[in-house]
Write a protein that holds these residues in place. Structure first.
Motif, PDB file in Angstrom:
ATOM      1  N   PHE A  26      24.274   5.492   1.840  1.00  0.00           N
ATOM      2  CA  PHE A  26      23.406   6.413   1.096  1.00  0.00           C
ATOM      3  C   PHE A  26      22.620   5.713   0.004  1.00  0.00           C
ATOM      4  O   PHE A  26      21.446   5.998  -0.205  1.00  0.00           O
ATOM      5  N   LEU A  27      23.280   4.820  -0.673  1.00  0.00           N
ATOM      6  CA  LEU A  27      22.598   4.136  -1.764  1.00  0.00           C
ATOM      7  C   LEU A  27      21.427   3.313  -1.216  1.00  0.00           C
ATOM      8  O   LEU A  27      20.325   3.325  -1.777  1.00  0.00           O
ATOM      9  N   ILE A  28      21.655   2.627  -0.099  1.00  0.00           N
ATOM     10  CA  ILE A  28      20.589   1.833   0.525  1.00  0.00           C
ATOM     11  C   ILE A  28      19.476   2.753   1.015  1.00  0.00           C
ATOM     12  O   ILE A  28      18.291   2.479   0.814  1.00  0.00           O
ATOM     13  N   ARG A  29      19.865   3.852   1.639  1.00  0.00           N
ATOM     14  CA  ARG A  29      18.870   4.778   2.154  1.00  0.00           C
ATOM     15  C   ARG A  29      17.966   5.265   1.021  1.00  0.00           C
ATOM     16  O   ARG A  29      16.751   5.220   1.109  1.00  0.00           O
ATOM     17  N   GLN A  30      18.622   5.691  -0.065  1.00  0.00           N
ATOM     18  CA  GLN A  30      17.910   6.160  -1.239  1.00  0.00           C
ATOM     19  C   GLN A  30      16.837   5.151  -1.667  1.00  0.00           C
ATOM     20  O   GLN A  30      15.715   5.501  -1.974  1.00  0.00           O
ATOM     21  N   TYR A  31      17.244   3.903  -1.681  1.00  0.00           N
ATOM     22  CA  TYR A  31      16.361   2.848  -2.153  1.00  0.00           C
ATOM     23  C   TYR A  31      15.246   2.581  -1.146  1.00  0.00           C
ATOM     24  O   TYR A  31      14.082   2.424  -1.524  1.00  0.00           O
ATOM     25  N   CYS A  32      15.585   2.535   0.145  1.00  0.00           N
ATOM     26  CA  CYS A  32      14.605   2.190   1.186  1.00  0.00           C
ATOM     27  C   CYS A  32      13.524   3.251   1.332  1.00  0.00           C
ATOM     28  O   CYS A  32      12.403   2.945   1.722  1.00  0.00           O
ATOM     29  N   ILE A  33      13.866   4.501   1.028  1.00  0.00           N
ATOM     30  CA  ILE A  33      12.867   5.572   1.143  1.00  0.00           C
ATOM     31  C   ILE A  33      11.650   5.246   0.283  1.00  0.00           C
ATOM     32  O   ILE A  33      10.513   5.541   0.655  1.00  0.00           O
ATOM     33  N   SER A  34      11.879   4.590  -0.845  1.00  0.00           N
ATOM     34  CA  SER A  34      10.765   4.314  -1.756  1.00  0.00           C
ATOM     35  C   SER A  34       9.919   3.109  -1.322  1.00  0.00           C
ATOM     36  O   SER A  34       8.891   2.825  -1.924  1.00  0.00           O
ATOM     37  N   ILE A  35      10.342   2.409  -0.275  1.00  0.00           N
ATOM     38  CA  ILE A  35       9.519   1.293   0.223  1.00  0.00           C
ATOM     39  C   ILE A  35       8.365   1.888   1.045  1.00  0.00           C
ATOM     40  O   ILE A  35       8.606   2.674   1.960  1.00  0.00           O
ATOM     41  N   PRO A  36       7.097   1.522   0.730  1.00  0.00           N
ATOM     42  CA  PRO A  36       5.970   2.157   1.418  1.00  0.00           C
ATOM     43  C   PRO A  36       5.954   1.861   2.921  1.00  0.00           C
ATOM     44  O   PRO A  36       6.195   0.722   3.336  1.00  0.00           O
ATOM     45  N   ASP A  37       5.662   2.886   3.713  1.00  0.00           N
ATOM     46  CA  ASP A  37       5.589   2.724   5.166  1.00  0.00           C
ATOM     47  C   ASP A  37       4.528   1.703   5.556  1.00  0.00           C
ATOM     48  O   ASP A  37       4.635   1.037   6.585  1.00  0.00           O
ATOM     49  N   SER A  38       3.472   1.625   4.732  1.00  0.00           N
ATOM     50  CA  SER A  38       2.342   0.753   5.081  1.00  0.00           C
ATOM     51  C   SER A  38       2.794  -0.703   5.234  1.00  0.00           C
ATOM     52  O   SER A  38       2.279  -1.431   6.083  1.00  0.00           O
ATOM     53  N   LEU A  39       3.779  -1.120   4.437  1.00  0.00           N
ATOM     54  CA  LEU A  39       4.284  -2.492   4.551  1.00  0.00           C
ATOM     55  C   LEU A  39       4.904  -2.731   5.921  1.00  0.00           C
ATOM     56  O   LEU A  39       4.698  -3.773   6.549  1.00  0.00           O
ATOM     57  N   ILE A  40       5.672  -1.719   6.365  1.00  0.00           N
ATOM     58  CA  ILE A  40       6.331  -1.843   7.662  1.00  0.00           C
ATOM     59  C   ILE A  40       5.286  -1.849   8.775  1.00  0.00           C
ATOM     60  O   ILE A  40       5.353  -2.658   9.707  1.00  0.00           O
ATOM     61  N   GLU A  41       4.291  -0.945   8.656  1.00  0.00           N
ATOM     62  CA  GLU A  41       3.241  -0.862   9.684  1.00  0.00           C
ATOM     63  C   GLU A  41       2.470  -2.175   9.761  1.00  0.00           C
ATOM     64  O   GLU A  41       2.171  -2.677  10.848  1.00  0.00           O
ATOM     65  N   ALA A  42       2.146  -2.730   8.611  1.00  0.00           N
ATOM     66  CA  ALA A  42       1.396  -3.988   8.576  1.00  0.00           C
ATOM     67  C   ALA A  42       2.149  -5.081   9.319  1.00  0.00           C
ATOM     68  O   ALA A  42       1.571  -5.822  10.129  1.00  0.00           O
TER      69      ALA A  42
END
Lengths: 292, 269
Positions: B148-164
């Motif tokens: 949960f703690l990791i999930r909480q944190y990862c949600i705030s990582i912008p999707d655009s970075l992953i898409e790029a």
């Protein structure tokens, strides 16, 4: 990327953690529930086929077991005294450290917090000597104000309070940190508005700080209660549950029945009653939160 | 005036809070019997490291120290890997049963680990792992809180970075390894401290799962030592120092992350 690919990748990432949690957490929970309805004991350990289902017998026996009631009573005594005490001290410390008058906050915060990270077994051993009737620091401090030496851990009336004091010392720093975070989330202008209307410090505390902290307090109450309910190492190290079982805790009783006498069926039923109590306690506190 | 009172109070209570550690440290450097005096003394006179010598040379506590260290490091490595993968999946992927799975995990956080101990012991015994490092590592591989703690944190990582990264041809695992993990370092450090300290300090499970002196972790070895040395505060304090100093150092070095972790853990959904 299509949904199917994404799904495969997701399962790939989830598989290690979820299989570990499933096999080594969920399965044991289910198994423990089943075992609690059997007569699993030291003979079963040698020969699994000898295990028999005995229905609710373990639970029935439990409610007739004076030692179980003693453990239950001790655990409630511990939780009901230690949890509010710990929360009150945490809040007091948080308020002090949140005051604008104080500098060097980091140093004070650190000293209050250090006991939280240290090894419970090690500090319980230290406190055993601190409570020493002849040479202990506590009795020395009391002697300064003219109080005669007390055999803290050797007397049925003082053993539990002694363990409570040590446990509060060990853990109040944790809640203090959460309270400080909660206090910092209260908007400053609420206090300013109250000051303009001439509210006293106490009035501000009562009508702004406490209500605004309510969600934090509920959260802290739940984790503190759950944490304290599981106390084990404190009596195990400091008193071995004595004198006369006056500090025997539920988890300790469960440990003794399960891993000392290998009455695993019986021990599993203790585990589930223990779980049930924690669940009820949590639900009650969540209900409180909804009402406030 | 008010200010001085406040400082006075803070200083006195801080010192009182730390007194057990001062005494522990002082007594650990005393000769036999020197700590059993009234009134209590804090400064060793003469200063001696004899207790540590006994601990390491005669009682072989070094072995227990190594057990604690190796186990805490191993558990932490596995734990960080497993929970970060799962937490990332919950934060950034759509898959069947996500919601149900998530809620089941969330609600089972209330189950205390003590409930699992009996069957876990039987299972690990059956697998031949009792009294081995595996008995400690396996139950520590992952837990729901970490996911949960990791999930909480990862949600705030912008999707655009992953898409790029995806457009540049990165595979899912490469994205996790090269994009997500570096960005998640603060929360990984936080969880690593929790896991390291948790494993180092744990008592009940190692007490059950490890059965030989040579396999004991420090807290179990210490509790065992206490049975024979109730009257040797100096020796027991040296044992406590050896157990407590490493965690204090880890905490002091990384306290920023630890404190943040507590605050993150207290944020509810």
């Amino acid at each position: 990327m299509n949904f199917k690919q994404s799904q495969t990748a997701a399962y790939f990432f989830l598989a290690p953690a979820l299989s570990a949690i499933f096999i080594f957490f969920f399965l044991p929970v289910i198994a423990a529930f089943i075992i609690s309805f059997t007569d699993f004991d030291i003979y079963t350990l040698g020969n699994f086929s000898s295990v028999r289902f005995i229905g609710f017998n373990n639970y029935i026996k439990l409610f007739d077991d004076p030692l179980f009631y003693t453990a239950l009573k001790n655990t409630f005594y511990f939780v009901i005294v230690a949890a509010p005490l710990s929360i009150a001290i945490s809040l007091g410390a948080a308020l002090l450290l949140n005051s604008k008058l104080v500098k060097f906050k980091a140093i004070f915060r650190l000293s209050y917090f250090i006991p939280v990270v240290t090894t419970l077994v090690a500090v319980a051993i230290v406190w055993r000597f601190i409570y020493h009737p002849k040479f202990g620091i506590i009795n020395y401090l009391l002697s300064l104000i003219g109080i005669a030496p007390i055999d803290w851990l050797g007397d049925t009336t003082t053993a539990m309070p002694a363990i409570i004091l040590m446990s509060v010392w060990k853990s109040f720093g944790y809640n203090m940190i959460i309270f400080i975070a909660g206090l910092q989330n209260i908007p400053e202008d609420l206090y300013e508005a109250a000051s303009i209307e001439g509210a006293s410090g106490w009035q501000k505390f009562k009508s702004i700080t406490l209500p605004m902290l309510a969600p934090t307090t509920v959260f802290i109450s739940i984790i503190t209660m759950i944490g304290y309910f599981q106390f084990f190492a404190e009596p195990y190290i400091m008193t071995q549950g004595g004198p006369l079982n006056s500090t025997l805790s539920i988890v300790q009783y469960m440990y003794q029945e399960g891993f000392k006498w290998w009455n695993m069926g019986y021990s599993a039923s203790i585990a589930f009653v223990f779980f049930f109590i924690i669940m009820i306690g949590t639900l009650i506190q969540l209900k409180f939160q909804k009402n406030t | 005036m008010k200010k001085y009172l406040l400082y006075g109070f803070l200083i006195i209570t801080s010192v009182l809070t730390l007194i057990p550690f001062f005494w522990m440290l002082g007594a650990s450097f005393m000769l036999d019997g020197k700590a059993s005096v009234f009134p209590p003394v804090f400064i060793p006179e003469p200063f001696s490291i004899i207790q540590y010598k006994v601990l390491f040379e005669r009682l072989n506590v070094f072995r227990n120290f190594i057990n604690s260290l190796v186990l805490s490091v191993l558990v932490t490595l596995f734990y960080i890997t497993f929970t970060s993968m799962a937490g990332y999946a919950f934060a950034k992927y759509r898959f069947k049963g996500k919601k149900v799975l998530f809620n089941v995990l969330l609600s089972s956080m209330i189950i205390p680990s003590q409930v699992t101990m009996l069957p876990l012991f039987l299972l690990l015994k059956y697998m031949g792992f009792i009294n081995t490092y595996m008995a400690i590592i396996i139950p520590g591989l992952a837990n729901i809180f970490g996911i949960f703690l990791i999930r909480q944190y990862c949600i705030s990582i912008p999707d655009s970075l992953i898409e790029a990264a995806r457009i540049e041809g990165a595979t899912d695992f490469q994205i996790y390894r090269k994009v997500i993990l570096p960005l998640a370092i603060p929360v990984l450090v936080t969880l690593a401290i929790f896991s390291f300290l948790g494993t180092w300090n744990d008592f009940l499970w190692p007490l059950i799962a490890l059965t030989d002196d040579s396999m004991y972790t420090l807290p179990v070895a210490l509790s065992n030592l206490m049975l024979e040395h109730t009257k040797d505060p100096e020796l027991m304090m040296a044992g406590s120092v050896v157990t407590v100093i490493p965690v204090i150092i880890v905490f002091l070095v990384l306290q920023k992350y630890y404190i943040k972790g507590i605050m993150m853990g207290s944020v509810k959904e």
